[in-house]
Design a protein around this motif. Structure first.
Motif, PDB file in Angstrom:
ATOM      1  N   THR A 190      -1.697   3.431 -11.661  1.00  0.00           N
ATOM      2  CA  THR A 190      -1.069   2.917 -10.438  1.00  0.00           C
ATOM      3  C   THR A 190      -1.256   1.417 -10.360  1.00  0.00           C
ATOM      4  O   THR A 190      -2.162   0.840 -10.983  1.00  0.00           O
ATOM      5  CB  THR A 190      -1.672   3.562  -9.178  1.00  0.00           C
ATOM      6  N   GLY A 191      -0.413   0.760  -9.577  1.00  0.00           N
ATOM      7  CA  GLY A 191      -0.524  -0.677  -9.398  1.00  0.00           C
ATOM      8  C   GLY A 191      -1.291  -1.005  -8.131  1.00  0.00           C
ATOM      9  O   GLY A 191      -1.883  -0.145  -7.482  1.00  0.00           O
ATOM     10  N   GLU A 192      -1.260  -2.258  -7.770  1.00  0.00           N
ATOM     11  CA  GLU A 192      -1.938  -2.722  -6.560  1.00  0.00           C
ATOM     12  C   GLU A 192      -1.085  -2.379  -5.340  1.00  0.00           C
ATOM     13  O   GLU A 192       0.116  -2.645  -5.312  1.00  0.00           O
ATOM     14  CB  GLU A 192      -2.162  -4.237  -6.644  1.00  0.00           C
ATOM     15  N   LEU A 193      -1.701  -1.788  -4.332  1.00  0.00           N
ATOM     16  CA  LEU A 193      -0.978  -1.377  -3.140  1.00  0.00           C
ATOM     17  C   LEU A 193      -0.729  -2.564  -2.222  1.00  0.00           C
ATOM     18  O   LEU A 193      -1.623  -3.373  -1.973  1.00  0.00           O
ATOM     19  CB  LEU A 193      -1.771  -0.298  -2.390  1.00  0.00           C
ATOM     20  N   ALA A 194       0.506  -2.659  -1.733  1.00  0.00           N
ATOM     21  CA  ALA A 194       0.881  -3.734  -0.817  1.00  0.00           C
ATOM     22  C   ALA A 194       1.805  -3.156   0.241  1.00  0.00           C
ATOM     23  O   ALA A 194       2.325  -2.050   0.113  1.00  0.00           O
ATOM     24  CB  ALA A 194       1.562  -4.870  -1.572  1.00  0.00           C
TER      25      ALA A 194
ATOM     26  N   GLU B 272       2.533  -2.022 -11.746  1.00  0.00           N
ATOM     27  CA  GLU B 272       2.303  -0.718 -12.371  1.00  0.00           C
ATOM     28  C   GLU B 272       2.871  -0.687 -13.779  1.00  0.00           C
ATOM     29  O   GLU B 272       4.018  -1.086 -14.009  1.00  0.00           O
ATOM     30  CB  GLU B 272       2.952   0.399 -11.540  1.00  0.00           C
TER      31      GLU B 272
ATOM     32  N   GLU C  97       3.692  -0.349  -4.661  1.00  0.00           N
ATOM     33  CA  GLU C  97       2.716  -0.740  -5.666  1.00  0.00           C
ATOM     34  C   GLU C  97       3.312  -1.800  -6.567  1.00  0.00           C
ATOM     35  O   GLU C  97       4.477  -1.718  -6.966  1.00  0.00           O
ATOM     36  CB  GLU C  97       2.281   0.467  -6.495  1.00  0.00           C
ATOM     37  N   THR C  98       2.514  -2.793  -6.891  1.00  0.00           N
ATOM     38  CA  THR C  98       2.959  -3.868  -7.778  1.00  0.00           C
ATOM     39  C   THR C  98       2.144  -3.831  -9.069  1.00  0.00           C
ATOM     40  O   THR C  98       0.984  -3.413  -9.074  1.00  0.00           O
ATOM     41  CB  THR C  98       2.786  -5.242  -7.117  1.00  0.00           C
TER      42      THR C  98
END
Length: 306
Positions: free
Chosen positions: A90-94, A66, A63-64
């Motif tokens: 949560t951050g963006e899933l990559a 976060e 995750e980015t």
């Protein structure tokens, strides 16, 4: 009563006999020590991307962006009262796929007989340096592509004062802009030519003690005002980059089981005896992928003139 004593341990110095060299080539632990003795460089990728992750099945999900703070604030609690709960942000899933990078070289029995440890050292050194060049170049390229935040130098870097003023100003502004993330920008990465100019300017300005001049050889300027300066000939970007290495990201390594490999400083090396050809094949590998978790943990400093 007769006593038996163990034989003399095999050395890893420069005065090895051919018998000791052949034993070294067949003994993984000694090969690892030899690599540690002659290795010229280390991965700057592992320094700037300080996190250590494990990639399972050839890829890693992460995750980015976060936030480090919860969505809700703490509340006063009465005696025996229930603690309030908060939803975890949560951050963006990559995702990122690992890549196995490898390189090999042959060392013949004739070369060992004629030149002793020299061909072994040259083979190990070239293979290791080639691996470092490739992986550092890839990782630093990923950092450069992800870091979009910029800061214009307050003045061209012709003096130590201008350098320190720019870096501390960039650090202060970015930390204020991203107060929720609590970044601590403390490492500056530069090309070797830029590093040389910065080192000379800091010495001339008496901002770094002259007795610490050996940092020009070591590649690391002693911490000054909480800043560390590092360099690599594999840096692909033209502008110095200021980073929070603890939050920027990490290297995700995939571990596969293969007999005979030993690890050192991120590399796995192996010596393979080929009796039918009177030679050894020495090979190195690393299965990894650079991961940038927080693009805002880096700042590209423009207009320095170095």
């Amino acid at each position: 009563m007769a006593y038996s004593y163990p034989g003399t341990p095999v050395k890893v110095g420069s005065d090895l006999t051919t018998t000791e060299i052949h034993h070294l080539m067949k003994t993984p632990s000694l090969l690892r020590k030899r690599l540690a003795t002659i290795l010229d460089h280390k991965f700057i990728a592992d320094y700037l991307l300080a996190g250590r992750f494990t990639a399972e099945g050839g890829a890693i999900l992460y995750e980015t962006g976060e936030e480090i703070f919860p969505a809700d604030s703490p509340e006063a609690i009465a005696p025996g009262g229930e603690y309030p709960k908060t939803v975890m942000t949560t951050g963006e899933l990559a995702s990122a796929k690992t890549r196995k990078t490898g390189l090999a070289s042959d060392v013949t029995d004739e070369a060992i007989s004629r030149l002793l440890i020299n061909p072994v050292d040259r083979g190990l050194r070239k293979i290791a340096n080639g691996m470092i060049r490739d992986i550092d170049g890839t990782a630093l390229g990923v950092i450069a592509s992800k870091v979009a935040q910029t800061f214009a130098a307050t003045a061209q870097w012709t003096s130590g004062e201008a350098i320190v003023d720019t870096v501390l100003s960039a650090k202060a502004k970015a930390e204020e802009d991203h107060i929720e993330e609590s970044f601590d920008y403390s490492v500056v990465a530069l090309k070797p030519t830029q590093f040389a100019k910065v080192a000379a300017s800091l010495i001339k300005s008496d901002l770094v003690p002259r007795e610490s001049g050996n940092f020009v050889l070591s590649g690391v300027i002693p911490d000054y005002l909480g800043l560390t300066w590092v360099t690599s000939q594999h840096v692909p970007f033209s502008d110095p980059i200021l980073v929070d290495r603890d939050q920027l990201g990490g290297m995700a390594d995939e571990k596969i089981t293969s007999p005979g490999y030993v690890g050192y400083d991120g590399l796995e090396v192996k010596s393979i005896r080929k009796d039918e050809r009177d030679m050894y094949t020495v090979q190195a590998r690393r299965i990894t992928v650079p991961v940038v978790l927080e693009p805002n943990a880096g700042i590209r400093i423009t207009g320095t003139g170095v």
